[in-house]
Design an enzyme around this catalytic site. Structure first.
Site, PDB file in Angstrom:
ATOM      1  N   ASP A   1       0.340  -1.043  -0.234  1.00  0.00           N
ATOM      2  CA  ASP A   1       0.232  -0.012  -0.453  1.00  0.00           C
ATOM      3  C   ASP A   1       1.047   1.309   0.054  1.00  0.00           C
ATOM      4  O   ASP A   1       1.694   1.296   0.232  1.00  0.00           O
ATOM      5  CB  ASP A   1      -0.810   0.287   1.012  1.00  0.00           C
ATOM      6  CG  ASP A   1      -0.164   0.193   2.611  1.00  0.00           C
ATOM      7  OD1 ASP A   1       0.281   1.504   3.254  1.00  0.00           O
ATOM      8  OD2 ASP A   1       0.218  -1.185   3.062  1.00  0.00           O
TER       9      ASP A   1
ATOM     10  N   GLU B   1      -7.493   4.628  12.202  1.00  0.00           N
ATOM     11  CA  GLU B   1      -5.909   4.724  13.177  1.00  0.00           C
ATOM     12  C   GLU B   1      -5.416   6.026  14.217  1.00  0.00           C
ATOM     13  O   GLU B   1      -6.689   6.844  13.508  1.00  0.00           O
ATOM     14  CB  GLU B   1      -4.466   4.434  12.663  1.00  0.00           C
ATOM     15  CG  GLU B   1      -4.384   5.752  11.404  1.00  0.00           C
ATOM     16  CD  GLU B   1      -3.103   4.911  10.984  1.00  0.00           C
ATOM     17  OE1 GLU B   1      -1.993   4.665  10.824  1.00  0.00           O
ATOM     18  OE2 GLU B   1      -3.224   4.710   9.238  1.00  0.00           O
TER      19      GLU B   1
END
Length: 219
Positions: free
Chosen positions: A23, A114
């Site tokens: 990613d 997150e």
């Protein structure tokens, strides 16, 4: 939903099959997609948006580069639950690269969860994620991938199992083993296991074989 994931229900180092991937975001200005593919990578998840105002400046070039290299690809959205509703952010993501189509090479969008808990209670956070997830599903027919780590999921959602039967888990855990997934998920779909992928970005692995990965992309 489980048919979208894979028949391989491996755990951590005991996974029966795995497909490499990675990613990226604009922090990776130069990505060698062709070499990544040659090395065995078959998918990449690319940052598209944050909140309702930020578009990753490298998204289009990364997406085009991944497509040209033959990689299965998809976008991700960095959540800001303290700034606007889940629905508003899902719609922004969908309008700026996060959509899905059943072409066999596009992953469902990923919601990146997150950081801190944005001042939300655990119940409010679960509601926010559900608002995002349900909005994405209503527009695409797919539920988003959910990216998280065990500590965040425990602290910010109270270990909620509300998404086990809808959203595939993308587990962030930098270790030699994936360990036990949070939130009641019986297994991860994708595991991000380090932040130093050779050809740019973070290293990921899909918990299944290439047919399972294509199934996830195809719906």
């Amino acid at each position: 939903m489980k048919s979208f994931i894979t028949a391989w229900l491996g755990f951590g180092s005991f996974a029966l099959a795995a497909v490499p991937g990675f990613d990226i975001s604009h922090y990776q200005a130069s990505v060698d997609f062709a070499s990544a593919y040659s090395s065995g990578a078959r998918f990449v998840i690319i940052k598209a948006t944050e909140g309702t105002t930020y578009k990753d400046p490298s998204f289009s070039s990364h997406y085009n580069g991944a497509t040209s290299a033959g990689l299965i690809r998809g976008g991700y959205h960095f959540a800001h639950p303290d700034t606007s509703s889940g629905a508003a952010q899902a719609n922004y993501f969908l309008a700026n690269g996060g959509g899905w189509s059943g072409d066999g090479i596009t992953l469902p969008g990923m919601l990146d969860l997150e950081g801190d808990c944005a001042g939300l209670s655990t119940s409010a956070m679960v509601s926010w994620i559900k608002d995002f997830s349900d909005t994405y599903h209503s527009k695409t027919g797919r539920y988003p991938l959910l990216y998280t780590n065990p500590s965040w999921w425990s602290s910010c959602t109270g270990g909620s199992s509300a998404f086990v039967n809808t959203s595939p888990l993308v587990l962030a855990r930098y270790s030699s083993s994936a360990g036990t997934p949070p939130g009641g998920w019986p297994y991860y779909t994708i595991w991000q296991f380090n932040d130093a992928y050779k050809y740019g970005g973070d290293s990921d692995t899909f918990n299944g074989d290439i047919a399972g990965l294509r199934k996830l992309a195809s719906g």
